[in-house]
Design a protein around this motif. Structure first.
Motif, mmCIF file in Angstrom:
data_model
loop_
_atom_site.group_PDB
_atom_site.id
_atom_site.type_symbol
_atom_site.label_atom_id
_atom_site.label_comp_id
_atom_site.label_asym_id
_atom_site.label_seq_id
_atom_site.Cartn_x
_atom_site.Cartn_y
_atom_site.Cartn_z
ATOM 1 N N GLY A 36 0.780 -1.216 0.000
ATOM 2 C CA GLY A 36 0.000 0.000 0.000
ATOM 3 C C GLY A 36 0.816 1.272 0.000
ATOM 4 O O GLY A 36 2.036 1.265 0.184
ATOM 5 N N PHE A 37 0.136 2.385 -0.227
ATOM 6 C CA PHE A 37 0.770 3.699 -0.346
ATOM 7 C C PHE A 37 1.470 4.100 0.943
ATOM 8 O O PHE A 37 2.617 4.565 0.925
ATOM 9 N N ASP A 38 0.802 3.940 2.082
ATOM 10 C CA ASP A 38 1.419 4.295 3.364
ATOM 11 C C ASP A 38 2.601 3.380 3.685
ATOM 12 O O ASP A 38 3.594 3.820 4.280
ATOM 13 N N ILE A 39 2.500 2.119 3.308
ATOM 14 C CA ILE A 39 3.588 1.179 3.562
ATOM 15 C C ILE A 39 4.813 1.569 2.741
ATOM 16 O O ILE A 39 5.950 1.538 3.238
ATOM 17 N N ALA A 40 4.585 1.957 1.494
ATOM 18 C CA ALA A 40 5.691 2.386 0.636
ATOM 19 C C ALA A 40 6.381 3.624 1.216
ATOM 20 O O ALA A 40 7.611 3.741 1.179
ATOM 21 N N LEU A 41 5.590 4.556 1.764
ATOM 22 C CA LEU A 41 6.168 5.750 2.373
ATOM 23 C C LEU A 41 6.995 5.390 3.602
ATOM 24 O O LEU A 41 8.104 5.912 3.796
ATOM 25 N N ALA A 42 6.481 4.502 4.439
ATOM 26 C CA ALA A 42 7.225 4.088 5.634
ATOM 27 C C ALA A 42 8.552 3.448 5.253
ATOM 28 O O ALA A 42 9.589 3.693 5.878
ATOM 29 N N ARG A 43 8.545 2.633 4.217
ATOM 30 C CA ARG A 43 9.787 2.000 3.761
ATOM 31 C C ARG A 43 10.776 3.040 3.216
ATOM 32 O O ARG A 43 11.989 2.913 3.396
ATOM 33 N N ARG A 44 10.257 4.062 2.561
ATOM 34 C CA ARG A 44 11.145 5.111 2.048
ATOM 35 C C ARG A 44 11.814 5.868 3.199
ATOM 36 O O ARG A 44 13.015 6.184 3.140
ATOM 37 N N ILE A 45 11.067 6.157 4.265
ATOM 38 C CA ILE A 45 11.655 6.838 5.419
ATOM 39 C C ILE A 45 12.720 5.955 6.065
ATOM 40 O O ILE A 45 13.792 6.433 6.458
ATOM 41 N N ALA A 46 12.459 4.649 6.155
ATOM 42 C CA ALA A 46 13.450 3.717 6.695
ATOM 43 C C ALA A 46 14.704 3.680 5.826
ATOM 44 O O ALA A 46 15.833 3.639 6.334
ATOM 45 N N GLN A 47 14.504 3.727 4.523
ATOM 46 C CA GLN A 47 15.641 3.760 3.598
ATOM 47 C C GLN A 47 16.518 4.985 3.857
ATOM 48 O O GLN A 47 17.753 4.883 3.942
ATOM 49 N N ASP A 48 15.893 6.125 4.013
ATOM 50 C CA ASP A 48 16.647 7.364 4.202
ATOM 51 C C ASP A 48 17.315 7.432 5.574
ATOM 52 O O ASP A 48 18.418 7.964 5.707
ATOM 53 N N LEU A 49 16.655 6.916 6.595
ATOM 54 C CA LEU A 49 17.204 6.978 7.952
ATOM 55 C C LEU A 49 18.239 5.889 8.227
ATOM 56 O O LEU A 49 19.247 6.128 8.893
ATOM 57 N N LEU A 50 17.986 4.686 7.702
ATOM 58 C CA LEU A 50 18.783 3.527 8.089
ATOM 59 C C LEU A 50 19.465 2.825 6.919
ATOM 60 O O LEU A 50 20.167 1.834 7.121
ATOM 61 N N GLY A 51 19.249 3.345 5.728
ATOM 62 C CA GLY A 51 19.956 2.788 4.570
ATOM 63 C C GLY A 51 19.306 1.595 3.918
ATOM 64 O O GLY A 51 19.848 1.042 2.958
ATOM 65 N N SER A 52 18.140 1.174 4.398
ATOM 66 C CA SER A 52 17.459 0.025 3.806
ATOM 67 C C SER A 52 15.960 0.114 4.054
ATOM 68 O O SER A 52 15.534 0.372 5.185
ATOM 69 N N PRO A 53 15.134 -0.140 3.023
ATOM 70 C CA PRO A 53 13.679 -0.109 3.215
ATOM 71 C C PRO A 53 13.158 -1.292 4.007
ATOM 72 O O PRO A 53 11.985 -1.309 4.410
ATOM 73 N N THR A 54 13.990 -2.282 4.262
ATOM 74 C CA THR A 54 13.558 -3.459 5.030
ATOM 75 C C THR A 54 13.788 -3.296 6.525
ATOM 76 O O THR A 54 13.331 -4.134 7.310
ATOM 77 N N LYS A 55 14.477 -2.227 6.938
ATOM 78 C CA LYS A 55 14.755 -2.032 8.366
ATOM 79 C C LYS A 55 13.596 -1.310 9.041
ATOM 80 O O LYS A 55 13.731 -0.212 9.574
ATOM 81 N N VAL A 56 12.444 -1.953 8.997
ATOM 82 C CA VAL A 56 11.234 -1.364 9.550
ATOM 83 C C VAL A 56 10.408 -2.452 10.219
ATOM 84 O O VAL A 56 10.305 -3.572 9.706
ATOM 85 N N THR A 57 9.868 -2.138 11.379
ATOM 86 C CA THR A 57 8.950 -3.014 12.103
ATOM 87 C C THR A 57 7.571 -2.384 12.049
ATOM 88 O O THR A 57 7.386 -1.263 12.521
ATOM 89 N N PHE A 58 6.605 -3.086 11.468
ATOM 90 C CA PHE A 58 5.258 -2.566 11.360
ATOM 91 C C PHE A 58 4.411 -3.060 12.530
ATOM 92 O O PHE A 58 4.450 -4.242 12.877
ATOM 93 N N ARG A 59 3.642 -2.134 13.106
ATOM 94 C CA ARG A 59 2.718 -2.491 14.179
ATOM 95 C C ARG A 59 1.317 -2.016 13.817
ATOM 96 O O ARG A 59 1.122 -0.844 13.496
#
Length: 338
Positions: free
Chosen positions: A116-139
């Motif tokens: 989804g759109f919000d999920i894609a945005l969250a992954r982009r923020i993780a990419q910019d902050l931590l260098g990878s779109p997979t470094k995210v925990t969804f709750r």
């Protein structure tokens, strides 16, 4: 796995039976979503030592007409909030898992990943902050728990179709706006309801607890802008539950963001949008008050996301089929900062 077989059988999410099963599954997952290719535990509670004091406006000197323009300017800022996230190695994000096109588990996919759109945005923020779109925990966060999840430190961010309002600025900080929408009415195609107007007289309307939809319904009925006979007593923790109530005939209409309503209408051909949007609202990323460094970093991500075409690509992929390629929502809002 039985849950996965059930989910894959709900192709299209159309009809009452399918939606009811989806909601049962949603309750099983609420607040216990596993990490999605991520590591680390939850963030600490708010108010830790060294946190910078927030400067975003409080509701007392705020106007909902320009509330979307009150965030902090983007910057590559270091500070306690960003440092905690980087030390943990994972960004913890509160999301929806039941809103088609925004944050949902695709019933036709064999993967447990959210789409989804919000999920894609969250992954982009993780990419910019931590260098990878997979470094995210969804709750998974219910509609009525979004502010508390941020305040309590259960999540770093909430990216969940959350409208920026002055009332909410008393509890959380917001990024610059990332999406434009407005409130709209959803009802059965055969209903005589024509929109947010006198046709709602004597009708039972559902909205989510703590939503801007309910705030408008309550205020407008008190002011006389909505018929006094409109029954707005049906509220639910998650906005999707309203669609199930509508399909079961428990209510006559749903009031919610037009962006969400359009996605729900796409899932069930028996319902449709009635009338146009009657408000103008902007979604923002919610964070703890005082986490100025994180707010600036997220605004930097949003700025880059708009400029490099990431936002448009996400819209075209997830939302254009339901909202249209040329709608007012098809262009990212132009930010203005405090």
């Amino acid at each position: 796995m039985r849950v996965r077989r059930l989910r894959s059988g709900l192709r299209g999410w159309g009809g009452v039976g399918a939606m009811a099963v989806v909601c049962v599954l949603a309750l099983a997952f609420v607040l216990v979503l596993p990490a999605t290719r991520s590591h680390g535990g939850p963030p600490p509670a708010a108010g830790g030592a060294g946190a910078a004091r927030g400067v975003q406006a409080r509701a007392g000197d705020c106007d909902d007409g320009d509330v979307q323009n009150r965030s902090l300017a983007p910057a590559d800022a270091d500070g306690p909030a960003v440092e905690r996230i980087r030390k943990r190695g994972s960004l913890v994000v509160g999301v929806d898992q039941n809103s088609y096109g925004w944050g949902y588990r695709n019933p036709n996919s064999t993967s447990d990943d959210l789409d989804g759109f919000d999920i894609a945005l969250a992954r982009r923020i993780a990419q910019d902050l931590l260098g990878s779109p997979t470094k995210v925990t969804f709750r998974a966060i219910p509609t009525n728990e979004r502010e508390h999840a941020v305040e309590s430190g259960r999540v770093d961010l909430v990216v969940r179709t959350m409208t920026i309002t002055c009332k909410r600025l008393e509890k959380v900080a917001f990024s610059a706006p990332y999406f434009l929408t407005g409130q709209q009415v959803l009802a059965p195609r055969t209903s005589p309801i024509t929109g947010y107007d006198a046709s709602l007289a004597g009708k039972k309307v559902c909205s989510a607890t703590g939503s801007t939809a309910y705030d408008h319904l309550s205020a407008d009925r008190k002011s006389g802008a909505l018929p006094a006979s409109t029954d707005i007593s049906t509220t639910v923790p998650n906005q999707l539950d309203c669609l199930v109530r509508l399909q079961l005939g428990d209510v006559d209409a749903v009031v919610t963001d037009g962006a969400l309503a359009a996605s729900q209408a796409a899932q069930d051909p028996a319902v449709e949008l009635k009338g146009g949007t009657f408000t103008k609202e902007y979604y923002g990323v919610a964070m703890q008050r005082g986490a100025d460094d994180l707010v600036r970093q997220v605004n930097r991500s949003l700025e880059d996301y708009r400029k490099d075409g990431g936002w448009k690509a996400a819209y075209d992929h997830w939302l254009s089929a339901t909202l249209g390629k040329d709608s007012e929502s098809a262009t990212p809002p132009a930010p203005a900062y405090r």
